[in-house]
Design a protein around this motif. Sequence first.
Motif, PDB file in Angstrom:
ATOM      1  N   PHE A 200      -3.692  -7.581   6.322  1.00  0.00           N
ATOM      2  CA  PHE A 200      -2.841  -6.499   6.804  1.00  0.00           C
ATOM      3  C   PHE A 200      -1.357  -6.801   6.655  1.00  0.00           C
ATOM      4  O   PHE A 200      -0.567  -5.899   6.365  1.00  0.00           O
ATOM      5  N   TRP A 201      -0.953  -8.067   6.831  1.00  0.00           N
ATOM      6  CA  TRP A 201       0.478  -8.366   6.725  1.00  0.00           C
ATOM      7  C   TRP A 201       0.976  -8.271   5.281  1.00  0.00           C
ATOM      8  O   TRP A 201       2.162  -8.043   5.042  1.00  0.00           O
ATOM      9  N   LEU A 202       0.074  -8.419   4.319  1.00  0.00           N
ATOM     10  CA  LEU A 202       0.470  -8.270   2.918  1.00  0.00           C
ATOM     11  C   LEU A 202       0.666  -6.803   2.563  1.00  0.00           C
ATOM     12  O   LEU A 202       1.506  -6.461   1.741  1.00  0.00           O
ATOM     13  N   ASP A 203      -0.131  -5.928   3.191  1.00  0.00           N
ATOM     14  CA  ASP A 203       0.093  -4.482   3.068  1.00  0.00           C
ATOM     15  C   ASP A 203       1.468  -4.114   3.603  1.00  0.00           C
ATOM     16  O   ASP A 203       2.217  -3.349   3.003  1.00  0.00           O
ATOM     17  N   LEU A 204       1.806  -4.691   4.759  1.00  0.00           N
ATOM     18  CA  LEU A 204       3.030  -4.295   5.462  1.00  0.00           C
ATOM     19  C   LEU A 204       4.289  -4.907   4.871  1.00  0.00           C
ATOM     20  O   LEU A 204       5.302  -4.230   4.696  1.00  0.00           O
ATOM     21  N   TYR A 205       4.256  -6.195   4.568  1.00  0.00           N
ATOM     22  CA  TYR A 205       5.491  -6.913   4.235  1.00  0.00           C
ATOM     23  C   TYR A 205       5.635  -7.260   2.752  1.00  0.00           C
ATOM     24  O   TYR A 205       6.762  -7.453   2.286  1.00  0.00           O
ATOM     25  N   ALA A 206       4.523  -7.358   2.029  1.00  0.00           N
ATOM     26  CA  ALA A 206       4.614  -7.654   0.596  1.00  0.00           C
ATOM     27  C   ALA A 206       4.381  -6.407  -0.244  1.00  0.00           C
ATOM     28  O   ALA A 206       4.422  -6.482  -1.478  1.00  0.00           O
ATOM     29  N   ASN A 207       4.128  -5.282   0.421  1.00  0.00           N
ATOM     30  CA  ASN A 207       3.934  -3.987  -0.262  1.00  0.00           C
ATOM     31  C   ASN A 207       2.831  -4.037  -1.310  1.00  0.00           C
ATOM     32  O   ASN A 207       2.946  -3.445  -2.387  1.00  0.00           O
ATOM     33  N   LEU A 208       1.750  -4.752  -0.998  1.00  0.00           N
ATOM     34  CA  LEU A 208       0.599  -4.781  -1.893  1.00  0.00           C
ATOM     35  C   LEU A 208      -0.386  -3.698  -1.444  1.00  0.00           C
ATOM     36  O   LEU A 208      -0.770  -3.662  -0.281  1.00  0.00           O
ATOM     37  N   PRO A 209      -0.830  -2.806  -2.349  1.00  0.00           N
ATOM     38  CA  PRO A 209      -1.680  -1.670  -1.964  1.00  0.00           C
ATOM     39  C   PRO A 209      -3.141  -2.070  -1.760  1.00  0.00           C
ATOM     40  O   PRO A 209      -4.056  -1.509  -2.377  1.00  0.00           O
ATOM     41  N   ILE A 210      -3.367  -3.016  -0.865  1.00  0.00           N
ATOM     42  CA  ILE A 210      -4.725  -3.536  -0.671  1.00  0.00           C
ATOM     43  C   ILE A 210      -5.610  -2.520   0.047  1.00  0.00           C
ATOM     44  O   ILE A 210      -6.775  -2.323  -0.320  1.00  0.00           O
ATOM     45  N   SER A 211      -5.063  -1.851   1.070  1.00  0.00           N
ATOM     46  CA  SER A 211      -5.855  -0.845   1.791  1.00  0.00           C
ATOM     47  C   SER A 211      -6.308   0.265   0.845  1.00  0.00           C
ATOM     48  O   SER A 211      -7.457   0.732   0.915  1.00  0.00           O
ATOM     49  N   ASP A 212      -5.410   0.703  -0.034  1.00  0.00           N
ATOM     50  CA  ASP A 212      -5.764   1.739  -1.003  1.00  0.00           C
ATOM     51  C   ASP A 212      -6.884   1.255  -1.927  1.00  0.00           C
ATOM     52  O   ASP A 212      -7.810   2.012  -2.256  1.00  0.00           O
ATOM     53  N   ALA A 213      -6.797   0.007  -2.362  1.00  0.00           N
ATOM     54  CA  ALA A 213      -7.817  -0.545  -3.260  1.00  0.00           C
ATOM     55  C   ALA A 213      -9.167  -0.633  -2.567  1.00  0.00           C
ATOM     56  O   ALA A 213     -10.213  -0.368  -3.180  1.00  0.00           O
ATOM     57  N   ILE A 214      -9.168  -1.011  -1.295  1.00  0.00           N
ATOM     58  CA  ILE A 214     -10.424  -1.088  -0.546  1.00  0.00           C
ATOM     59  C   ILE A 214     -11.023   0.306  -0.385  1.00  0.00           C
ATOM     60  O   ILE A 214     -12.233   0.499  -0.543  1.00  0.00           O
ATOM     61  N   ALA A 215     -10.175   1.298  -0.073  1.00  0.00           N
ATOM     62  CA  ALA A 215     -10.655   2.679   0.039  1.00  0.00           C
ATOM     63  C   ALA A 215     -11.263   3.144  -1.271  1.00  0.00           C
ATOM     64  O   ALA A 215     -12.338   3.765  -1.295  1.00  0.00           O
ATOM     65  N   ASN A 216     -10.603   2.848  -2.399  1.00  0.00           N
ATOM     66  CA  ASN A 216     -11.136   3.228  -3.718  1.00  0.00           C
ATOM     67  C   ASN A 216     -12.477   2.562  -3.995  1.00  0.00           C
ATOM     68  O   ASN A 216     -13.400   3.172  -4.535  1.00  0.00           O
ATOM     69  N   LEU A 217     -12.573   1.279  -3.606  1.00  0.00           N
ATOM     70  CA  LEU A 217     -13.817   0.546  -3.835  1.00  0.00           C
ATOM     71  C   LEU A 217     -14.948   1.130  -3.001  1.00  0.00           C
ATOM     72  O   LEU A 217     -16.069   1.330  -3.485  1.00  0.00           O
ATOM     73  N   LEU A 218     -14.669   1.430  -1.721  1.00  0.00           N
ATOM     74  CA  LEU A 218     -15.700   1.967  -0.833  1.00  0.00           C
ATOM     75  C   LEU A 218     -16.164   3.348  -1.291  1.00  0.00           C
ATOM     76  O   LEU A 218     -17.321   3.721  -1.125  1.00  0.00           O
ATOM     77  N   MET A 219     -15.212   4.124  -1.871  1.00  0.00           N
ATOM     78  CA  MET A 219     -15.552   5.472  -2.327  1.00  0.00           C
ATOM     79  C   MET A 219     -15.955   5.504  -3.801  1.00  0.00           C
ATOM     80  O   MET A 219     -16.167   6.572  -4.373  1.00  0.00           O
ATOM     81  N   ARG A 220     -15.982   4.322  -4.427  1.00  0.00           N
ATOM     82  CA  ARG A 220     -16.400   4.188  -5.823  1.00  0.00           C
ATOM     83  C   ARG A 220     -15.520   5.000  -6.756  1.00  0.00           C
ATOM     84  O   ARG A 220     -16.000   5.622  -7.704  1.00  0.00           O
TER      85      ARG A 220
END
Length: 221
Positions: A200-220
């Motif tokens: 979560f801190w990499l999403d917030l402070y390093a601006n890495l779109p990890i949450s978006d990537a996880i959402a894409n993976l879960l939704m295929r």
Amino acid sequence: MTVLIITHSHDNESISTVMQAIHERGGKVFRFDTDRFPTDVQLDIFYRDDREQGVLVSEQGLVTKMLSSFAVYEDGNEKVVFTNPVSSKDLEDLDGLRFCPMTFQEKVPKLLELRATVVGRKVFTAAVDSQRLEQSQHDWRRQGVALLRHWQPHELPQEVQEKLLNVMDYFGLNYGAIDLILTPDQRYVFLEVNPCGEFFWLDLYANLPISDAIANLLMRL
């Protein structure tokens, strides 16, 4: 697409960011908190068309993360176990480890410490100069809060990325948080992969779109 996220009620904000990203993609997401089962959340099991089906009933969808944990307590307070340098005196008392298994590794000189978060076939990497603070030199987590805003995106060489993906394939993982060290002579040293590591801190402070990537993976997507 409907997604079920299994976690616990005290998990960090990464759960809500992934849920929001799924909603933005038109998906449905339910959160199942295992620590709320079976008091606040109930499970009904029934049979239909010769198939067993389960229905989770809750006022809020559903979340939980099932994993075992350990802790060390001092005066009733939980303490985090950090990485520590080993002295010759420590090695004279190895019998003390009979009831406390421990991993030993080479002390590697650090230029930067890296966290590579792998989501599917995507590798998101950030780095921090842990040597800038005295107490974080052996383990950046000792002053993790002070270093939060110092994490920066880092471009791993393609060869290193491919090796990390091979590690993920070997263990059958589609998510993992990998810790590495970049040495002063520009070597990348692999430390470990955590299949449920935080990001979560990499999403917030390093601006890495990890949450978006996880959402894409879960939704295929």
